[in-house]
Design an enzyme around this catalytic site. Structure first.
Site, short mmCIF file in Angstrom:
data_model
loop_
_atom_site.label_atom_id
_atom_site.label_comp_id
_atom_site.label_asym_id
_atom_site.label_seq_id
_atom_site.Cartn_x
_atom_site.Cartn_y
_atom_site.Cartn_z
N LYS A 9 84.64 28.76 -36.99
CA LYS A 9 85.17 29.86 -37.53
C LYS A 9 85.96 29.31 -38.75
O LYS A 9 86.25 28.05 -39.21
CB LYS A 9 86.23 30.42 -36.88
CG LYS A 9 85.62 30.87 -35.35
CD LYS A 9 86.83 31.65 -34.36
CE LYS A 9 86.16 32.44 -33.23
NZ LYS A 9 87.08 32.95 -32.51
N TYR A 49 82.18 41.90 -34.31
CA TYR A 49 83.05 41.80 -33.18
C TYR A 49 83.17 43.30 -32.62
O TYR A 49 84.22 43.68 -32.09
CB TYR A 49 84.45 41.36 -33.53
CG TYR A 49 84.47 39.71 -33.27
CD1 TYR A 49 84.07 39.19 -32.21
CD2 TYR A 49 85.07 38.96 -34.63
CE1 TYR A 49 84.34 37.78 -31.74
CE2 TYR A 49 85.06 37.74 -34.14
CZ TYR A 49 84.75 36.97 -32.75
OH TYR A 49 84.95 35.51 -32.58
N ARG A 102 88.34 23.54 -28.17
CA ARG A 102 89.81 24.33 -28.41
C ARG A 102 91.05 23.52 -27.85
O ARG A 102 92.05 23.86 -28.39
CB ARG A 102 89.55 25.54 -27.63
CG ARG A 102 88.68 26.63 -28.48
CD ARG A 102 88.22 27.79 -27.52
NE ARG A 102 87.65 29.02 -28.37
CZ ARG A 102 86.97 29.84 -27.84
NH1 ARG A 102 86.98 30.03 -26.66
NH2 ARG A 102 86.40 30.80 -28.47
N ASN A 112 90.77 29.70 -33.12
CA ASN A 112 90.31 28.85 -32.10
C ASN A 112 89.27 28.10 -32.39
O ASN A 112 88.46 27.86 -31.41
CB ASN A 112 90.46 29.49 -30.49
CG ASN A 112 89.40 30.77 -30.75
OD1 ASN A 112 88.93 30.94 -31.72
ND2 ASN A 112 89.49 31.34 -29.70
N HIS A 115 83.23 29.65 -31.92
CA HIS A 115 82.87 31.03 -31.18
C HIS A 115 81.59 30.60 -30.41
O HIS A 115 81.00 29.72 -30.84
CB HIS A 115 82.41 32.26 -32.33
CG HIS A 115 81.59 33.16 -31.41
ND1 HIS A 115 82.23 34.19 -30.90
CD2 HIS A 115 80.23 33.43 -31.48
CE1 HIS A 115 81.29 35.24 -30.17
NE2 HIS A 115 80.04 34.38 -30.69
N GLU A 126 73.66 38.66 -31.30
CA GLU A 126 74.53 37.86 -32.37
C GLU A 126 73.48 37.13 -33.07
O GLU A 126 73.82 36.83 -34.46
CB GLU A 126 75.51 36.82 -31.51
CG GLU A 126 76.54 37.68 -31.15
CD GLU A 126 77.56 36.91 -30.21
OE1 GLU A 126 78.53 37.36 -29.94
OE2 GLU A 126 77.45 35.68 -30.33
P1 GDP Z 1 85.86 34.26 -26.74
O1 GDP Z 1 84.68 34.72 -26.05
O2 GDP Z 1 86.34 32.87 -25.86
O3 GDP Z 1 85.89 33.83 -28.02
O4 GDP Z 1 87.08 35.11 -26.57
P2 GDP Z 1 86.98 36.90 -26.62
O5 GDP Z 1 85.51 37.55 -26.74
O6 GDP Z 1 87.62 37.32 -25.59
O7 GDP Z 1 87.85 36.97 -27.99
C1 GDP Z 1 87.00 37.10 -29.19
C2 GDP Z 1 88.08 36.38 -30.17
O8 GDP Z 1 89.13 37.10 -30.29
C3 GDP Z 1 88.63 35.04 -29.60
O9 GDP Z 1 87.89 33.98 -29.71
C4 GDP Z 1 89.83 34.60 -30.43
O10 GDP Z 1 89.76 34.42 -31.84
C5 GDP Z 1 90.34 36.02 -30.46
N1 GDP Z 1 91.21 36.74 -29.34
C6 GDP Z 1 91.18 36.76 -28.35
N2 GDP Z 1 92.34 37.07 -27.68
C7 GDP Z 1 92.99 37.55 -28.54
C8 GDP Z 1 94.56 37.83 -28.37
O11 GDP Z 1 95.11 37.94 -27.30
N3 GDP Z 1 95.19 37.73 -29.51
C9 GDP Z 1 94.61 37.54 -30.81
N4 GDP Z 1 95.32 37.67 -31.82
N5 GDP Z 1 93.23 37.22 -30.88
C10 GDP Z 1 92.66 37.02 -29.82
#
Ligand code: GDP
Length: 138
Positions: A9, A49, A102, A112, A115, A126
């Protein structure tokens, strides 16, 4: 053999962590079947997303993902999806296991570093979002 999509990222690229992430991929026997650097527009980030469009962090996340260069890769290997999720660690770095990307580098739940696709259907979507068949060296 499975394929998954990996992204370093904007925070990972800007902080100079690309080499570290790629080193960990190679050490863990992932084959990099395709790789490129690009910068998404806000609308491309929203498309990527789209599943999160109702989440409160959608605007902030898509602004962040369009804020700088990213490195997109297709990783190949046995159980590549699960193994790469393990290498990344939990979404929230505070809950990530020791030794994960992470846990070692993230300082923010949104920024973080990496992805990774969360399942086979997501991976297919994707991979197709970023790569055409001529760009995948296999
Ligand atoms: P991943 O699959 O581990 O990347 O997580 P998710 O698919 O749940 O979320 C996608 C991305 O959204 C995450 O990698 C973070 O960059 C962001 N994200 C997830 N949860 C949060 C949150 O509670 N707050 C914010 N600001 N960003 C979030």
């Amino acid at each position: 053999m499975e394929r998954t999509l990996s992204i370093i990222k904007p925070d990972g690229v800007a902080r100079g962590l690309a080499g570290e992430v790629i080193k960990r991929l190679e050490q863990n026997n992932f084959k990099i079947a395709a790789m490129k650097m690009l910068r998404m527009t806000k609308s491309q980030a929203k498309g990527f997303y789209a599943v999160h469009r109702k989440r409160p962090f959608f605007e902030s996340l898509t602004d962040f993902m369009a804020s700088g260069s990213i490195i997109v890769m297709i990783l190949e290997g046995e159980n590549a999806l699960g193994r790469y999720r393990e290498l990344m660690g939990a979404t929230d770095y505070r809950e990530a296991a020791e030794g994960t990307i992470r846990k070692d580098f993230a300082t923010d739940i949104e920024k973080n570093i990496v992805h990774g696709s969360d399942g086979p259907e997501t991976a297919a979507f994707e991979i197709g979002y970023f790569f055409n068949s001529f760009e995948i060296t296999g």
